[in-house]
Design an enzyme around this catalytic site. Sequence first.
Site, PDB file in Angstrom:
ATOM      1  CG  ASP A  40     118.867 -41.554  18.268  1.00  0.00           C
ATOM      2  OD1 ASP A  40     120.554 -41.145  19.378  1.00  0.00           O
ATOM      3  OD2 ASP A  40     119.227 -42.757  17.895  1.00  0.00           O
ATOM      4  N   GLY A  41     115.653 -38.936  19.545  1.00  0.00           N
ATOM      5  CA  GLY A  41     114.441 -38.224  19.480  1.00  0.00           C
ATOM      6  C   GLY A  41     114.243 -37.024  19.588  1.00  0.00           C
TER       7      GLY A  41
END
Length: 105
Positions: A40-41
Site C-alpha cells: 500500500d505504501g
Amino acid sequence: MPSLHFTAATDAQEALADMRARHDDAGPDDADIIVALGGDGFMLQSLHTFLGKGKPIYGMNLGSVGFLMNEFRQEELLIRLAAAERAIQNRHSCRWPAAHRRTDL
C-alpha cells in the site's frame, strides 16, 4: 492491447523482472497503464509519482496489508486490466490563512 509500464518497490524486484519478461514495458511516458508492484505504501508513492501523467495505475499487492491493491498474479494480466473498475481519486488539500497558523510549535 494497452501499452504498460511496470514499477516496483525495492522488495518486489523479482516480480518486476518476471512481469517484464512476460510483457513489454513501454516506459512511463508511452504507457497507457502504470502497473505498480508492492504494498500500500508503494501504491501511494506511485500515485504521487505519476499524478501528473493522467494515466490509470493498477496496483498488485506484494506487501503485507494490500487493501489498496489487487491480488498479485502473473497470469491473465491483460484480462484483469480490461475488467478493472476505474476509480477516480481527487486530491484535496487544505490551506490555512496565516492568522490561523500556530507559531508555538
